[in-house]
Motif scaffolding. Structure first.
Motif, PDB file in Angstrom:
ATOM      1  N   VAL A 197     -19.039  16.780  18.685  1.00 37.50           N
ATOM      2  CA  VAL A 197     -19.794  16.026  17.683  1.00 37.50           C
ATOM      3  C   VAL A 197     -18.963  14.850  17.170  1.00 37.50           C
ATOM      4  O   VAL A 197     -19.477  13.743  16.981  1.00 37.50           O
ATOM      5  CB  VAL A 197     -20.223  16.946  16.528  1.00 37.50           C
ATOM      6  CG1 VAL A 197     -20.898  16.141  15.420  1.00 37.50           C
ATOM      7  CG2 VAL A 197     -21.171  18.031  17.032  1.00 37.50           C
ATOM      8  N   SER A 198     -17.670  15.085  16.944  1.00 42.72           N
ATOM      9  CA  SER A 198     -16.792  13.995  16.492  1.00 42.72           C
ATOM     10  C   SER A 198     -16.715  12.891  17.533  1.00 42.72           C
ATOM     11  O   SER A 198     -16.756  11.697  17.202  1.00 42.72           O
ATOM     12  CB  SER A 198     -15.393  14.541  16.206  1.00 42.72           C
ATOM     13  OG  SER A 198     -15.402  15.461  15.134  1.00 42.72           O
ATOM     14  N   TYR A 199     -16.631  13.276  18.791  1.00 38.78           N
ATOM     15  CA  TYR A 199     -16.581  12.280  19.859  1.00 38.78           C
ATOM     16  C   TYR A 199     -17.874  11.464  19.895  1.00 38.78           C
ATOM     17  O   TYR A 199     -17.833  10.235  20.049  1.00 38.78           O
ATOM     18  CB  TYR A 199     -16.353  12.980  21.194  1.00 38.78           C
ATOM     19  CG  TYR A 199     -16.486  12.069  22.387  1.00 38.78           C
ATOM     20  CD1 TYR A 199     -15.433  11.251  22.778  1.00 38.78           C
ATOM     21  CD2 TYR A 199     -17.672  12.021  23.122  1.00 38.78           C
ATOM     22  CE1 TYR A 199     -15.564  10.403  23.878  1.00 38.78           C
ATOM     23  CE2 TYR A 199     -17.800  11.183  24.215  1.00 38.78           C
ATOM     24  CZ  TYR A 199     -16.757  10.382  24.590  1.00 38.78           C
ATOM     25  OH  TYR A 199     -16.887   9.546  25.659  1.00 38.78           O
ATOM     26  N   LEU A 200     -19.011  12.145  19.766  1.00 33.64           N
ATOM     27  CA  LEU A 200     -20.279  11.430  19.749  1.00 33.64           C
ATOM     28  C   LEU A 200     -20.349  10.461  18.576  1.00 33.64           C
ATOM     29  O   LEU A 200     -20.824   9.328  18.714  1.00 33.64           O
ATOM     30  CB  LEU A 200     -21.443  12.420  19.677  1.00 33.64           C
ATOM     31  CG  LEU A 200     -21.801  13.167  20.962  1.00 33.64           C
ATOM     32  CD1 LEU A 200     -22.812  14.266  20.676  1.00 33.64           C
ATOM     33  CD2 LEU A 200     -22.355  12.216  22.010  1.00 33.64           C
ATOM     34  N   PHE A 205     -22.090   4.036  18.992  1.00 35.70           N
ATOM     35  CA  PHE A 205     -22.670   2.745  19.346  1.00 35.70           C
ATOM     36  C   PHE A 205     -22.618   2.482  20.847  1.00 35.70           C
ATOM     37  O   PHE A 205     -22.663   1.330  21.287  1.00 35.70           O
ATOM     38  CB  PHE A 205     -21.986   1.624  18.573  1.00 35.70           C
ATOM     39  CG  PHE A 205     -22.236   1.691  17.087  1.00 35.70           C
ATOM     40  CD1 PHE A 205     -23.525   1.660  16.591  1.00 35.70           C
ATOM     41  CD2 PHE A 205     -21.180   1.829  16.195  1.00 35.70           C
ATOM     42  CE1 PHE A 205     -23.768   1.748  15.225  1.00 35.70           C
ATOM     43  CE2 PHE A 205     -21.414   1.917  14.836  1.00 35.70           C
ATOM     44  CZ  PHE A 205     -22.713   1.877  14.341  1.00 35.70           C
ATOM     45  N   LYS A 206     -22.529   3.540  21.629  1.00 37.85           N
ATOM     46  CA  LYS A 206     -22.714   3.439  23.070  1.00 37.85           C
ATOM     47  C   LYS A 206     -24.204   3.534  23.371  1.00 37.85           C
ATOM     48  O   LYS A 206     -24.926   4.306  22.740  1.00 37.85           O
ATOM     49  CB  LYS A 206     -21.972   4.567  23.794  1.00 37.85           C
ATOM     50  CG  LYS A 206     -20.455   4.476  23.707  1.00 37.85           C
ATOM     51  CD  LYS A 206     -19.919   3.379  24.603  1.00 37.85           C
ATOM     52  CE  LYS A 206     -18.402   3.368  24.632  1.00 37.85           C
ATOM     53  NZ  LYS A 206     -17.868   2.308  25.524  1.00 37.85           N
ATOM     54  N   ALA A 207     -24.651   2.770  24.335  1.00 32.54           N
ATOM     55  CA  ALA A 207     -26.084   2.722  24.644  1.00 32.54           C
ATOM     56  C   ALA A 207     -26.291   2.623  26.145  1.00 32.54           C
ATOM     57  O   ALA A 207     -25.453   2.089  26.875  1.00 32.54           O
ATOM     58  CB  ALA A 207     -26.749   1.528  23.951  1.00 32.54           C
ATOM     59  N   GLN A 393     -22.072  -6.676  19.305  1.00 32.23           N
ATOM     60  CA  GLN A 393     -21.516  -6.609  17.959  1.00 32.23           C
ATOM     61  C   GLN A 393     -22.543  -6.964  16.900  1.00 32.23           C
ATOM     62  O   GLN A 393     -22.508  -6.425  15.780  1.00 32.23           O
ATOM     63  CB  GLN A 393     -20.310  -7.553  17.861  1.00 32.23           C
ATOM     64  CG  GLN A 393     -19.511  -7.417  16.576  1.00 32.23           C
ATOM     65  CD  GLN A 393     -18.934  -6.027  16.383  1.00 32.23           C
ATOM     66  OE1 GLN A 393     -18.619  -5.356  17.372  1.00 32.23           O
ATOM     67  NE2 GLN A 393     -18.798  -5.595  15.142  1.00 32.23           N
ATOM     68  N   SER A 394     -23.473  -7.855  17.217  1.00 30.72           N
ATOM     69  CA  SER A 394     -24.497  -8.225  16.234  1.00 30.72           C
ATOM     70  C   SER A 394     -25.372  -7.033  15.862  1.00 30.72           C
ATOM     71  O   SER A 394     -25.747  -6.858  14.701  1.00 30.72           O
ATOM     72  CB  SER A 394     -25.360  -9.359  16.791  1.00 30.72           C
ATOM     73  OG  SER A 394     -25.978  -8.961  18.015  1.00 30.72           O
ATOM     74  N   ILE A 395     -25.694  -6.184  16.846  1.00 31.08           N
ATOM     75  CA  ILE A 395     -26.507  -4.996  16.569  1.00 31.08           C
ATOM     76  C   ILE A 395     -25.706  -3.974  15.777  1.00 31.08           C
ATOM     77  O   ILE A 395     -26.224  -3.327  14.862  1.00 31.08           O
ATOM     78  CB  ILE A 395     -27.022  -4.391  17.888  1.00 31.08           C
ATOM     79  CG1 ILE A 395     -27.880  -5.405  18.641  1.00 31.08           C
ATOM     80  CG2 ILE A 395     -27.812  -3.116  17.619  1.00 31.08           C
ATOM     81  CD1 ILE A 395     -28.375  -4.896  19.981  1.00 31.08           C
ATOM     82  N   VAL A 396     -24.424  -3.829  16.109  1.00 36.46           N
ATOM     83  CA  VAL A 396     -23.570  -2.887  15.376  1.00 36.46           C
ATOM     84  C   VAL A 396     -23.450  -3.300  13.916  1.00 36.46           C
ATOM     85  O   VAL A 396     -23.575  -2.478  13.003  1.00 36.46           O
ATOM     86  CB  VAL A 396     -22.182  -2.806  16.034  1.00 36.46           C
ATOM     87  CG1 VAL A 396     -21.245  -1.933  15.198  1.00 36.46           C
ATOM     88  CG2 VAL A 396     -22.294  -2.251  17.445  1.00 36.46           C
ATOM     89  N   GLU A 397     -23.216  -4.587  13.682  1.00 33.32           N
ATOM     90  CA  GLU A 397     -23.084  -5.072  12.296  1.00 33.32           C
ATOM     91  C   GLU A 397     -24.386  -4.912  11.541  1.00 33.32           C
ATOM     92  O   GLU A 397     -24.380  -4.560  10.349  1.00 33.32           O
ATOM     93  CB  GLU A 397     -22.645  -6.534  12.320  1.00 33.32           C
ATOM     94  CG  GLU A 397     -21.239  -6.740  12.855  1.00 33.32           C
ATOM     95  CD  GLU A 397     -20.876  -8.209  12.958  1.00 33.32           C
ATOM     96  OE1 GLU A 397     -21.768  -9.058  12.692  1.00 33.32           O
ATOM     97  OE2 GLU A 397     -19.713  -8.517  13.305  1.00 33.32           O
TER      98      GLU A 397
END
Length: 464
Positions: A197-200, A205-207, A393-397
Motif C-alpha cells: 500500500v505504501s508503494y502504491l 501518480f503512475k498511469a 507535472q501539470s496534472i500532478v499539480e
C-alpha cells in the motif's frame, strides 16, 4: 439497446455497436440547428457508435457528436437521465481519465482511490526514509497454519486487487501472492501488505498511457519505450502484442503464469495466476502459460476485428523460453511432452494457421517477468516503466492543489439532483402495463453515483 438498433457483439455481449447515416440521425433528433451544416456536407455518410455496459453504467464512444446526441435522445425516450451525469468520460470504475487530444494521448490513473486506501491504513504520512523501490521483497512471506492477526486484511487486499486490476499491472503478482494468505494471515503478511500500500501511495501518480497510431509514429524508440511501447515491438502496424512468461515451481511446487496484452502502446489485459497443476519442467510451465495467453489474446483480437478496429490476421507473441517456442513451431509430437500434448498441440495449430507469430525475447526484455515473481529494484523499474508512466507535472499539480481527490461518484450528492422519477414509457416486457421503468444510472460516461442515490431510489420505490 437492441430497440435502438444497437447489436450486441458476439465476443462480448456487453459491448454494442451501431452504424447510422447522418441524414437518419438528423431526422430522429428533430433537425437541430447545431448539426445542420455537418449533415448538409454529406447526408449519406455513416456514423459509428460503440456502447459498453457495466451493470447499470453505460459508456459510449462515437465518430461524431451527432450520433452521441442521438443515443442520449434515445435513452430519454424511456428513462429519466440526470443531466449532471452526462458528458465526457472523466472517471470510470474509480479510474480517472485525462486526455491530451492534440498529442493523441490518454492517461488513466487511480491516484484518488490509492490515496483513500492509504488514508484508511494510516500510511499517507509515511516519512521519506520508508520509501520503497518495489512493491514486495524478493523473499516472499511464508505460509502460516492459522490466522494470528486482527488486521482488516481481507478488506485491504480486496481494495488493492481492484486497483491492480484496473490501472496498476506492475503490482499484480504482489497482491496475488498476498491474497493466498487471506485465511492464515499473520504479522509477516500484514507488514508485506502495508509495504504494498505504501508503494502504491508513493507511486500513485503512475498511469497507463494509450496513444493514437498517428502520435506513436512521431516518437523514437527510447521515448516510446518509456511511454508504454516496448522496443521489441517488431511489427508497428499490428496494434496487438502479447508478452507471456512463467516461473518454475515457485510457490509450493507450482508455477506462476503471467501475460500482458498491449494495444496502442498500453496494457489492456494482464494476468498473474498460480497454475492449478505442478509443471515438471520449465518448458511445460511456459507452454501452459503460453496457451492461456494465446486464448486470451485470440478472443481479444476477434473482438477488435468485430468492432472494426483492426484487420490484423495474427498476434505477436513474445516468449523467452526457447524450448517452448521451438516445440510450438516444430509441429511434431514429443515423447517428453505427452502429458501436456493437448496444450502443445493447440499452440502448434495456432502457429500453423497463422493466427500467432512467436518471437524469441531476451529474459531482460520480457515484460511478463514482472507478473511471475518479485523482482529486485532495477528489473522491476525497467518493466514498470514499460507498463505505466508518470503523469504530466501539470496534472500532478492540479491534483495536489485540489481540495479533494475524491471522484465525482464518491462525493455527496444533492437529493434534488438524484431522486429518481418514474416518468417514461412502460417496458414491453413488464408483466403489468402500468409498471414504469426506472434507470438507476444511464449516462454517457460516468460510473455509479454512490450509496446516497441507491438509498433515495429504494425510498422512492417504497413510497410509490
Amino acid at each position: 439497446m437492441e430497440e435502438g438498433g444497437l447489436e450486441g457483439c458476439i465476443f462480448d455481449p456487453c459491448v454494442f455497436k451501431t452504424v447510422k447515416t447522418r441524414e437518419w440521425l438528423f431526422e430522429k433528433l428533430g433537425r437541430p440547428a447545431e448539426h445542420a451544416d455537418y449533415v448538409k456536407s454529406d447526408p449519406k455518410a455513416t456514423e459509428t457508435m460503440l456502447a459498453g455496459c457495466w451493470v447499470d453504467d453505460v459508456t459510449e464512444a462515437g465518430s461524431s457528436c451527432l450520433i452521441l446526441d442521438w443515443f442520449i435522445w434515445h435513452l430519454r425516450q424511456r428513462f429519466t437521465i440526470n443531466e449532471k451525469s452526462t458528458g465526457e468520460c472523466e472517471y470510470m470504475l474509480s479510474a480517472r481519465i485525462v486526455r491530451d487530444r492534440e498529442k493523441g494521448v490518454l492517461y488513466m490513473d487511480q491516484s484518488a482511490a490509492i490515496t483513500r486506501l492509504a488514508q484508511k491504513c494510516g500510511l499517507d504520512k509515511d516519512p521519506p526514509k520508508r520509501r520503497y523501490d518495489t512493491p514486495m521483497h524478493v523473499d516472499l512471506p511464508t505460509k502460516h497454519d492459522e490466522k494470528t492477526t486482527e488486521y482488516d486484511y481481507l478488506s485491504v487486499v480486496g481494495a488493492v486487487l481492484h486497483i491492480c486490476g484496473v490501472s496498476r499491472p506492475d503490482c499484480s503478482f504482489s497482491v496475488g501472492c498476498l491474497a493466498r494468505h487471506s485465511k492464515t494471515a499473520g504479522e509477516e503478511h500484514v507488514e508485506a501488505l502495508e509495504r504494498l500500500v505504501s508503494y502504491l501511495y508513493q507511486t500513485r501518480f503512475k498511469a497507463i498511457v494509450y496513444r493514437t497510431p498517428e502520435s506513436a509514429k512521431n516518437l523514437n524508440v527510447p521515448v516510446v519505450y518509456e511511454s508504454g511501447v516496448h522496443p521489441l515491438d517488431v511489427n508497428k502496424t499490428n496494434p496487438t502484442t502479447v508478452y507471456v512468461d512463467s516461473d518454475f515451481a515457485g510457490a509450493d511446487g507450482r508455477s506462476t503464469a503471467g501475460h500482458v496484452v498491449f494495444l496502442n502502446g498500453g496494457p489492456v489485459v494482464w494476468s498473474s495466476k498460480l497454475m492449478k497443476v505442478a509443471a515438471t519442467s520449465s518448458a511445460e510451465a511456459e507452454v501452459i502459460a503460453a496457451v492461456e495467453s494465446v486464448k486470451t489474446a485470440t478472443h481479444f483480437r476477434c473482438l477488435l476485428v468485430e468492432l472494426g478496429m483492426t484487420d490484423s490476421e495474427f498476434i505477436d507473441v513474445h516468449e523467452d523460453n526457447r524450448a517452448c517456442k521451438m516445440s510450438a513451431e516444430s509441429l511434431k509430437c514429443h515423447k517428453r511432452a505427452r502429458h501436456y500434448q493437448s496444450k502443445l498441440r493447440y499452440l502448434q495449430d495456432c502457429h500453423q494457421n497463422g493466427s500467432i507469430k512467436f518471437h524469441q525475447t531476451p529474459t531482460d526484455d520480457m515484460i511478463a517477468d514482472i507478473f511471475t515473481k518479485a523482482l529486485p529494484g532495477p528489473a522491476h523499474k525497467r518493466h514498470m516503466d514499460t507498463l505505466v508512466s508518470d503523469l504530466p507535472q501539470s496534472i500532478v499539480e492540479m491534483t495536489l492543489s485540489s481540495d479533494s481527490q475524491e471522484p465525482p461518484e464518491d462525493r455527496a450528492v444533492e437529493e434534488k439532483d438524484c431522486k429518481p422519477t418514474f416518468e417514461g414509457s412502460p417496458s414491453p416486457e413488464d408483466s403489468c402495463d402500468d409498471q414504469k421503468r426506472v434507470l438507476k444510472y444511464a449516462c454517457m460516461a460516468r460510473v455509479g453515483l454512490g450509496r446516497e442515490f441507491y438509498d433515495m431510489m429504494v425510498e422512492a420505490m417504497a413510497g410509490d
